[in-house]
Write an enzyme that holds these catalytic residues in place. Sequence first.
Site, PDB file in Angstrom:
ATOM      1  N   GLN A   1       0.789  -1.259   0.041  1.00  0.00           N
ATOM      2  CA  GLN A   1      -0.033   0.298   0.060  1.00  0.00           C
ATOM      3  C   GLN A   1       0.929   1.279   0.015  1.00  0.00           C
ATOM      4  OE1 GLN A   1      -2.921   0.025   3.128  1.00  0.00           O
ATOM      5  NE2 GLN A   1      -3.571   2.215   2.867  1.00  0.00           N
TER       6      GLN A   1
ATOM      7  N   CYS B   1      -6.794   0.738   1.569  1.00  0.00           N
ATOM      8  CA  CYS B   1      -6.597  -0.721   1.980  1.00  0.00           C
ATOM      9  C   CYS B   1      -7.609  -1.418   1.748  1.00  0.00           C
ATOM     10  CB  CYS B   1      -6.175  -0.502   3.393  1.00  0.00           C
ATOM     11  SG  CYS B   1      -7.330   0.078   4.239  1.00  0.00           S
TER      12      CYS B   1
ATOM     13  N   HIS C   1      -8.443  -0.370   9.839  1.00  0.00           N
ATOM     14  CA  HIS C   1      -7.758  -1.053   8.760  1.00  0.00           C
ATOM     15  C   HIS C   1      -8.481  -2.064   7.970  1.00  0.00           C
ATOM     16  CE1 HIS C   1      -4.313  -1.315   5.844  1.00  0.00           C
ATOM     17  NE2 HIS C   1      -3.596  -2.368   6.705  1.00  0.00           N
TER      18      HIS C   1
ATOM     19  N   ASN D   1      -2.236  -8.482   5.684  1.00  0.00           N
ATOM     20  CA  ASN D   1      -2.265  -7.160   5.621  1.00  0.00           C
ATOM     21  C   ASN D   1      -1.868  -6.358   4.438  1.00  0.00           C
ATOM     22  OD1 ASN D   1      -1.657  -4.257   6.316  1.00  0.00           O
ATOM     23  ND2 ASN D   1      -0.767  -4.787   8.121  1.00  0.00           N
TER      24      ASN D   1
ATOM     25  N   TRP E   1      -0.501  -3.500   3.533  1.00  0.00           N
ATOM     26  CA  TRP E   1       0.751  -3.005   3.829  1.00  0.00           C
ATOM     27  C   TRP E   1       1.891  -3.821   3.088  1.00  0.00           C
ATOM     28  CZ3 TRP E   1       0.431  -0.142   9.193  1.00  0.00           C
ATOM     29  CH2 TRP E   1      -0.485   0.821   9.065  1.00  0.00           C
TER      30      TRP E   1
END
Length: 594
Positions: free
Chosen positions: A99, A105, A261, A285, A287
């Site tokens: 990300q 997200c 998130h 995740n 990220w």
Amino acid sequence: MPASDLYQKLEQSWQTKGRTGSLQSPQKFNNQDFTHLRDYCLSRGLLFEDDTFPAHVSSIGPNLLSEDKLSRLQWKRPMMIERNPHLIVDGVSRFDIIQGEIGDCWVLAALGSLTLQRQFLENVLPKDQGFKENYAGIFHFRFWHFGDWVDVVIDDRLPFLNGRYLSVQPRSRNEFWPSLLEKAYAKLRGSYQNLHWGYISDALVDLTGGVQVQFLLQKPPSDLQEIIKAAAKSQCLMGCTMPGGQSIGKMELKNGLVKGHAYTVTGATEIPYKNGWEDIIRVWNPWGHGEWRGPWSDGSPQWDRVPAEYKKDLCEDKDDGEFWMSGHAFAEQFFSLCICNNTPSFLDFGDQRGTRWSLAMYVNQWARGLTAGGSAFSRNPQYFVQVEEPDLKNYNVVVSLIRKPVNNMPDAQILFTGFLIFRVSSIRWYGVAFFSQYKYKVLKYGFNVSTRDVTNYFYLSPGTYVVVPTTSEEGQEAEFLLRIFLRQAELFQNGFQDIFRRVEGTGSGFLDISDLKNAVQRAGLAVNGQLLHLTALRYSDSSMRICLPDFVCCMIRLETMASKSCSWLARVLWGSQNMENMGLHCINHISQYP
């Protein structure tokens, strides 16, 4: 309207609806044709520049960045970034995604789930493009948009701020599918700014054309773990969100999870542990780093008490954003779970052998002065569903109501919508006198959140029901898409296959539409001629032929309607208040997913 005129209108609407907006023939977003534009650029030695989504701050949006940052934006093509760019390197994976600065997200978590299901991924990411053969700076991606598949064309100029990707960053420097797909989705949504905060449920539906169901985990269903395992077995897309809301930002908790998130659910299984079994769920995740630090996380002591063969297959100690956690901890830590698939197959708990889901789909609108909404919902459109299988005890009806954003701007109008379900004695129009007697004796869903998509699942006992989509306040206007999925027993498929083979006879694998009447007669069905013709149009291809899978769907549908004979058409049309929309109401009622 005379019956002959109505029938002609039905047939015209059917042909129009059946020929556009499908995966085989998607609508061209902004009327841009990828092949024609690429050929034009190639013939003139040009790199495509998209005037409808330009390399300009207008494509970013006015409120995403400060004026100073907007002035420092640069737009770069992959050829300017890497010597040897590729669209895809060694296949598509969730681990390709990291990300960027934009708070999208929810989109990237949905993309992560998409990469796990190739049957959906190939619909979104066409294979006829790349940086080698026929490169002209132009790419295209497909999304499901308010009932239709659309093909979105972009140029490959990507926004950079201070030398870094503004949006999603590919893990491999020379792989660009994540950034280009994200740009196409930003174009569909109106700007990159419109990707900053959103709902993972919206993205999952836009990437699949499927139906999503959300489970709030503060009060989870008692069979939550079985639902998640069934969803994984049924190849559903799944995502989850942390509590905290959009105002929290990227606040990481001590346990490694992030408030507000969105995450991808990438697996679910049960594992032998101590003297029993433990349900565990795998989460990723977007990220690309940052993981759960509690029980069943990478390197946690719980793995030491698991048989070696399980630990070897499941536990990988990598900082890649993916981790396991117990089913109990998952429900305790996360706010909601979203599951999405073509049909609500996960509600079959992984066993689809004896059932199928039919789909009725309607497009309409709430119009001020005509369909009032609010407490005056008796003037709203009414849609009917007939539950006929008394032996099914699982969830058997899913209702999905999608509101179309005004001017494709998600925040242009705050509108609370939902639907009401009433049990009725027959299919006819019901007025205010009928609804006033019900008062609180009604199934009601939605109205408390301004999400685009309001969906829920039910177990309805056999009978006839009317579904009434409405707004929370009177006079509010918007277009809506209503889909009703009905779970039914699969009783006749093998017999229909035998009929197909006997009638087809030539070995071509197709049945001419002219032979459908013969097939219907062999099945012993009494079907009105006009209804038979309309159904044949729905299930035939552009050459007016029907393949075996579509023939089975067609015959199952005709069998369901045969008992209603020709009066079925009139009764369904009675459910439409607007005569101009009759064709669409009837036509879409026959749509089906086996």
